[in-house]
Every structure is written in structure tokens, then in C-alpha cells.
Design a protein around this motif. Structure first.
Motif, short mmCIF file in Angstrom:
data_model
loop_
_atom_site.label_atom_id
_atom_site.label_comp_id
_atom_site.label_asym_id
_atom_site.label_seq_id
_atom_site.Cartn_x
_atom_site.Cartn_y
_atom_site.Cartn_z
N ILE A 1 -4.94 -3.44 -3.84
CA ILE A 1 -3.75 -3.82 -4.62
C ILE A 1 -3.38 -5.23 -4.24
O ILE A 1 -3.40 -5.59 -3.05
N THR B 1 0.82 -1.21 0.00
CA THR B 1 0.00 0.00 0.00
C THR B 1 0.85 1.26 0.00
O THR B 1 0.48 2.26 -0.61
N ASP C 1 2.19 1.73 -3.52
CA ASP C 1 1.07 2.14 -4.37
C ASP C 1 0.77 3.62 -4.18
O ASP C 1 0.53 4.36 -5.15
#
Length: 287
Positions: free
Chosen positions: A214, A35, A38
Motif C-alpha cells: 500500500i 498497513t 488497510d
């Protein structure tokens, strides 16, 4: 930069080309680097602070990547699982480079091994800041009784409230460094990443966030209720709603971290249907 089997870089694309398959191989245990990277891709390398992040991969060649490092200063260094030998090697490498490490966050045994190795090489004492548990949602159960009111996704009109609650949450959680509250709120608003629980008269009383999906995983964070409004079921209601929405969107794994020193939150999330996956620890380094 190279030392032993570690490859360190400030190039996010280089890091993800090396580490992407490894991170996706265990998306629950690797939720944080998934995360965080991302977010860096979406928001830019300086999303978490004024200094360039550092990324590292351990291994490659024939054996493939077996661990990664992600550091977004001024926050603590995040590591995936390491052996004791690998922890020693990392401490040697970073101490030799004179790299400033404010602390470490990792699976419990890894964090302890790195803290001990770092102290031996630098004299910096590793102080246990927090013990955490990573939970994964099993069967969702809405906690009863459900408080009056409703959940709604935060919109532009909630921006100032989100900024204020973000600062309060960071202070209450003892997190290192504070993202710019406006940038944080704008990033969340861009993808509907905060849900509010509001009373029947429309007053927001609690919030829960979720990261973008994700590698099939979504992490619920942050969950925050102002101190004066706690104990009324708001956090449970809004967390259950965020979890339900993530399930509806097709997330394969819905995750969250808790502070093990807080029996109230741990009990609440278990009642919602979250089950423990692994224990983590956060250490701060000081002289």
C-alpha cells in the motif's frame, strides 16, 4: 469529537478521507497506520480486537494534516510524529475525555513526550517497553551460508502451524492483546502473506510474513523461528526470500522493525541489506 485542532472519529472512511494524502506523503515513516488501516478495510473494524478503533487527525484547514492517531484496542495507541506542544495537547484531550490509553508507540521523541505528558495529567507511569529501529531495504544480499532447504509460500495445510507460531511470536515479543490466531492465519493465507523455510525433508523451521503493498511500501512482519531452531540461518534465508519476492512484485520500499535490544536480529537484517531510517519507542502506562 473535536478539541483544538484534533479531530477524533470511529469512522474509518472519514479518517482516511482526511488523512490519506498525509499518510501517503511519507509511506516509510507511516507504514504502521497505512498497513493497519488497510487491514481494517479488508478484514473489518474488529480485526484487532473486540472494541471499536479510534482514529485522529491533527491539523487540516489551510495547513493540512500534520499528525495522526490510530488506536486498535487492546493494543497501544500509535502516533505519527508530534511536537512537544502537540503531545501536551493530545494528553489534555484524551485525559479530559477519560480515554483509556494502555501505552503508546511512536517515533522515539514523540513517544517519550506523550508518555511524560500522560503521566503529568493522569499519574500513570510510562514504562519504556521497547526501543525499535525502522529499516528500509537497500541492496538485497542473501546471507551466507544459505541453509539447506527451500522457501515456499504457506498454504492451507500450514494453517495450524501458523496459528501456533503466531501465538508464540506474540508472547515472545511481549505484544499487547492477541488477535484470534485462526483469523490471523486466514487473513495471511488469503493473500499469500506468510513464507516458510523448510528443511530438505519438508519440515517447516522458520517463517517470515509481509503486509500487502500500500502506497508503494511493504513491511516484513512477523519473522519467527522457534527457539530450539535458532542460530542456523533459517530466519535470514526466509527474510531474504520474502524481501526478494516483494521487490519482484514491484514494491518501492520494503521495511521492517527490529528490537534494538536484540543485536543478533539487527546485525542479520543489516547483512541482508536493510538500513536504518528512524528510531521508535514503545511505552506502557501503569499506575
Amino acid at each position: 469529537m473535536h478539541s483544538a485542532a484534533w479531530h477524533l472519529t470511529e469512522d474509518l472512511d472519514d479518517f482516511l478521507s482526511r488523512a490519506g494524502d498525509f499518510l501517503r506523503s511519507r509511506p516509510a515513516l507511516h507504514t504502521v497506520p497505512l498497513t493497519v488501516t488497510d487491514a481494517l478495510r479488508r478484514r473489518g473494524l474488529y480485526a484487532y480486537g473486540d472494541q471499536a478503533p479510534l482514529f485522529g487527525t491533527l491539523g487540516e484547514a489551510e495547513g493540512g494534516v500534520r499528525a495522526v492517531l490510530v488506536h486498535t484496542p487492546p493494543h497501544r495507541v500509535y502516533l505519527t510524529q508530534l511536537t512537544s506542544e502537540d503531545a501536551e495537547g493530545l494528553a489534555d484531550l484524551l485525559a479530559g475525555l477519560g480515554y483509556p490509553m494502555p501505552g503508546v508507540s511512536a517515533e522515539r521523541d514523540t513517544a517519550a513526550a506523550v508518555a511524560e505528558a500522560w503521566q503529568r495529567r493522569t499519574g500513570a507511569t510510562g514504562k519504556l517497553h521497547e526501543r525499535q529501529r525502522l529499516y528500509r531495504l537497500g541492496e538485497l544480499t542473501v546471507p551466507k551460508p544459505v541453509p539447506e532447504g527451500r522457501a515456499r509460500v504457506a498454504g492451507a495445510g500450514d494453517r495450524e502451524l501458523m496459528m501456533r507460531w503466531h501465538v508464540e511470536f506474540v508472547e515472545a515479543a511481549g505484544l499487547l492483546g492477541v488477535q484470534d490466531p485462526a483469523a490471523w492465519a486466514d487473513a495471511r493465507l488469503a493473500y499469500g502473506g506468510i513464507t516458510l523455510w523448510e528443511t530438505p525433508d519438508g519440515t517447516p523451521v522458520s517463517m517470515a510474513g509481509a503486509t500487502p503493498e500500500i502506497a508503494g511500501q511493504v513491511r516484513v512482519a512477523p519473522v519467527y523461528t522457534p527457539a530450539a531452531l535458532r542460530g542456523r540461518g533459517y530466519a535470514g534465508a526466509v527474510t531474504a526470500e520474502v524481501s526478494r519476492a516483494a521487490l519482484e512484485r514491484g514494491a518501492a520500499e520494503i521495511l521492517l522493525f527490529t528490537d534494538l535490544a536484540n543485536p543478533t536480529s539487527n546485525g542479520l537484517y543489516q547483512r541482508i541489506g536493510y538500513r536504518g531510517v528512524a528510531d521508535f519507542a514503545v511505552y506502557e502506562f501503569g499506575r
